[in-house]
Design a protein around this motif. Structure first.
Motif, mmCIF file in Angstrom:
data_model
loop_
_atom_site.group_PDB
_atom_site.id
_atom_site.type_symbol
_atom_site.label_atom_id
_atom_site.label_comp_id
_atom_site.label_asym_id
_atom_site.label_seq_id
_atom_site.Cartn_x
_atom_site.Cartn_y
_atom_site.Cartn_z
ATOM 1 N N GLY A 178 14.315 15.425 -17.741
ATOM 2 C CA GLY A 178 14.071 14.633 -16.537
ATOM 3 C C GLY A 178 13.611 13.231 -16.891
ATOM 4 N N PRO A 179 12.454 13.069 -17.544
ATOM 5 C CA PRO A 179 12.010 11.725 -17.922
ATOM 6 C C PRO A 179 12.996 10.963 -18.799
ATOM 7 N N ALA A 180 13.720 11.650 -19.676
ATOM 8 C CA ALA A 180 14.622 10.950 -20.600
ATOM 9 C C ALA A 180 15.703 10.173 -19.852
ATOM 10 N N ILE A 181 16.372 10.807 -18.910
ATOM 11 C CA ILE A 181 17.440 10.114 -18.193
ATOM 12 C C ILE A 181 16.869 9.045 -17.264
ATOM 13 N N CYS A 182 15.649 9.248 -16.783
ATOM 14 C CA CYS A 182 15.024 8.246 -15.917
ATOM 15 C C CYS A 182 14.707 6.974 -16.697
ATOM 16 N N VAL A 183 14.192 7.123 -17.915
ATOM 17 C CA VAL A 183 13.923 5.947 -18.742
ATOM 18 C C VAL A 183 15.237 5.295 -19.175
ATOM 19 N N LEU A 184 16.256 6.104 -19.432
ATOM 20 C CA LEU A 184 17.572 5.540 -19.741
ATOM 21 C C LEU A 184 18.049 4.650 -18.595
ATOM 22 N N SER A 185 17.839 5.095 -17.365
ATOM 23 C CA SER A 185 18.269 4.297 -16.214
ATOM 24 C C SER A 185 17.499 2.983 -16.139
ATOM 25 N N LEU A 186 16.273 2.984 -16.647
ATOM 26 C CA LEU A 186 15.481 1.752 -16.678
ATOM 27 C C LEU A 186 16.079 0.759 -17.677
ATOM 28 N N PHE A 187 16.461 1.243 -18.855
ATOM 29 C CA PHE A 187 17.168 0.397 -19.823
ATOM 30 C C PHE A 187 18.465 -0.128 -19.207
ATOM 31 N N ARG A 188 19.201 0.776 -18.585
ATOM 32 C CA ARG A 188 20.495 0.406 -18.002
ATOM 33 C C ARG A 188 20.332 -0.698 -16.961
ATOM 34 N N GLU A 189 19.413 -0.493 -16.033
ATOM 35 C CA GLU A 189 19.241 -1.433 -14.928
ATOM 36 C C GLU A 189 18.716 -2.782 -15.413
ATOM 37 N N ALA A 232 6.230 5.189 -24.511
ATOM 38 C CA ALA A 232 7.115 6.259 -24.997
ATOM 39 C C ALA A 232 7.203 6.280 -26.519
ATOM 40 N N ARG A 233 7.207 5.090 -27.116
ATOM 41 C CA ARG A 233 7.191 4.927 -28.569
ATOM 42 C C ARG A 233 8.257 5.765 -29.287
ATOM 43 N N THR A 234 7.820 6.636 -30.196
ATOM 44 C CA THR A 234 8.730 7.373 -31.070
ATOM 45 C C THR A 234 9.680 8.283 -30.298
ATOM 46 N N SER A 235 9.297 8.681 -29.098
ATOM 47 C CA SER A 235 10.157 9.565 -28.308
ATOM 48 C C SER A 235 11.522 8.940 -28.050
ATOM 49 N N LEU A 236 11.573 7.630 -27.881
ATOM 50 C CA LEU A 236 12.855 6.967 -27.651
ATOM 51 C C LEU A 236 13.748 7.055 -28.882
ATOM 52 N N VAL A 237 13.158 6.901 -30.049
ATOM 53 C CA VAL A 237 13.928 7.013 -31.288
ATOM 54 C C VAL A 237 14.450 8.441 -31.449
ATOM 55 N N ILE A 238 13.644 9.410 -31.062
ATOM 56 C CA ILE A 238 14.074 10.813 -31.110
ATOM 57 C C ILE A 238 15.286 11.025 -30.208
ATOM 58 N N LEU A 239 15.264 10.430 -29.030
ATOM 59 C CA LEU A 239 16.387 10.565 -28.100
ATOM 60 C C LEU A 239 17.645 9.887 -28.643
ATOM 61 N N VAL A 240 17.483 8.693 -29.167
ATOM 62 C CA VAL A 240 18.640 7.954 -29.681
ATOM 63 C C VAL A 240 19.254 8.669 -30.882
ATOM 64 N N SER A 241 18.420 9.314 -31.687
ATOM 65 C CA SER A 241 18.918 10.031 -32.870
ATOM 66 C C SER A 241 19.390 11.444 -32.541
ATOM 67 N N ASN A 242 19.411 11.772 -31.245
ATOM 68 C CA ASN A 242 19.938 13.059 -30.771
ATOM 69 C C ASN A 242 19.140 14.249 -31.285
ATOM 70 N N ARG A 243 17.819 14.115 -31.307
ATOM 71 C CA ARG A 243 16.956 15.203 -31.766
ATOM 72 C C ARG A 243 16.144 15.842 -30.639
ATOM 73 N N THR A 274 30.146 7.112 -24.945
ATOM 74 C CA THR A 274 28.735 6.771 -24.805
ATOM 75 C C THR A 274 28.264 7.067 -23.396
ATOM 76 N N LEU A 275 27.613 8.183 -23.232
ATOM 77 C CA LEU A 275 26.981 8.529 -21.967
ATOM 78 C C LEU A 275 25.618 9.103 -22.320
ATOM 79 N N GLY A 276 24.589 8.356 -22.036
ATOM 80 C CA GLY A 276 23.263 8.765 -22.472
ATOM 81 C C GLY A 276 22.799 7.874 -23.609
ATOM 82 N N TYR A 277 21.885 8.382 -24.409
ATOM 83 C CA TYR A 277 21.341 7.616 -25.529
ATOM 84 C C TYR A 277 22.304 7.663 -26.713
#
Length: 322
Positions: A178-189, A232-243, A274-277
């Motif tokens: 839930g939070p992951a896609i919401c923060v992604l939408s913040l980057f997108r917007e 969010a810090r390291t959590s974003l890197v975790i998402l981008v690295s698909n972990r 590319t859909l998501g991080y």
């Protein structure tokens, strides 16, 4: 005398409306008090205890419990929206939700074998999530808020900041679903959609409006993004690295939150891959912030530089994106 199913459903609906109205009143109380003390959080704790007890009792069907869960998540979102994000108070709710996940999955008396004595079973709710380990229905409630309300101009700059930073805090404790896609939408917007960088006439007319309720400018959006990244810090890197294996949202179901924005498409990123991080998208965000760092508007320069620092440091520290 027992209620008919129709009357019982009506009772649940009336209870839910009353509960949400009380939460709205408490949210207004939070807005009206400078100390930003939020009385919603104790209410949430009480209802979590109530729902846990109901879940463990055979007499309560899951459909009734789902009504309570939707109301709890409504209260959480309102708390996240109204508690000022630059204070430490949102941490109380974030820690409570993280601790709640650890208690599950909880078992309940078997519904399939009503005469089986102490037999217990694990069940899933309508969103295929377990109690409480998956925070059932929370992801859907949060995504619905971001899909239909958060990105609307009249949501309010201050409310956007509060809820975005609350979601960033959730990511920081490993709540990705839930939070992951919401923060992604913040980057997108903020970084993939074109916005005027300078203040418009409409922005100028809002100078007297409260910070919470005025339409966000691009500077507001960039500042909100920067603070969310910082939390969010390291959590974003975790998402981008698909972990992030606990993120169960299917991003293809929410293209308005996850699909590439116009600027990313113009940069040549392949929308089919590319859909998501992704690393490709992450690199585009870095490039876009580097461009904004050269803006003639000093505040945008400062905020872009801050975003870059908060993105690069955890990436370098963890080496997950090498």
């Amino acid at each position: 005398m027992s209620c008919s199913p129709e009357n019982e459903k009506l009772n649940w609906t009336m209870w839910s409306e009353t509960f949400r109205n009380s939460i709205d009143d408490e949210a207004q109380f939070t807005d009206d008090h400078e100390d930003n003390f939020c009385r919603i959080i104790p209410i949430i704790s009480q209802h979590i205890h109530l729902v846990t007890r109901e879940y463990a009792a055979r007499s309560y069907p899951l459909s009734d419990i789902e009504v309570h869960l939707h109301d709890i998540w409504y209260a959480c979102i309102q708390a996240g929206r109204h508690i000022w994000g630059s204070t430490a108070e949102p941490n109380t709710l974030v820690v409570a939700l993280a601790s709640l996940k650890v208690t599950g999955p909880l078992l309940r008396p078997s519904q399939r074998l009503p005469d089986s004595g102490d037999a217990k079973e694990s069940v899933t709710f309508s969103d295929n999530r377990e109690f409480w380990s998956d925070l059932p229905l929370f992801a859907g409630s949060l995504v619905d808020e971001f899909t239909h309300r958060f990105h609307q101009p009249d949501y309010g700059a201050g409310y956007c900041f509060n809820l975005a930073t609350f979601v960033g805090r959730l990511l920081s404790v490993g709540i990705f679903d839930g939070p992951a896609i919401c923060v992604l939408s913040l980057f997108r917007e903020t970084l993939e959609v074109s916005h005027p960088l300078s203040e418009t006439d409409e922005d100028a007319e809002q100078i007297e409006a409260s910070a919470a309720k005025r339409i966000p400018t691009f500077e507001d959006r960039l500042y909100t993004l920067g603070e969310t990244i910082r939390l969010a810090r390291t959590s974003l890197v975790i998402l981008v690295s698909n972990r992030a294996t606990t993120d169960k949202i299917d991003y293809t179901d929410f293209p308005q939150l996850s699909s590439l924005g116009e600027l990313a498409l113009k940069a040549g990123i392949d929308p089919s891959s590319t859909l998501g991080y992704s690393r490709e998208r992450w690199n585009f965000w870095i490039q876009r912030l580097e461009e904004l760092q050269k803006s003639e508007i000093e505040n945008i320069q400062i905020q872009a530089r801050g975003c870059l620092g908060e993105m690069r440091e955890p990436a370098e520290d963890t080496a997950l994106l090498l």
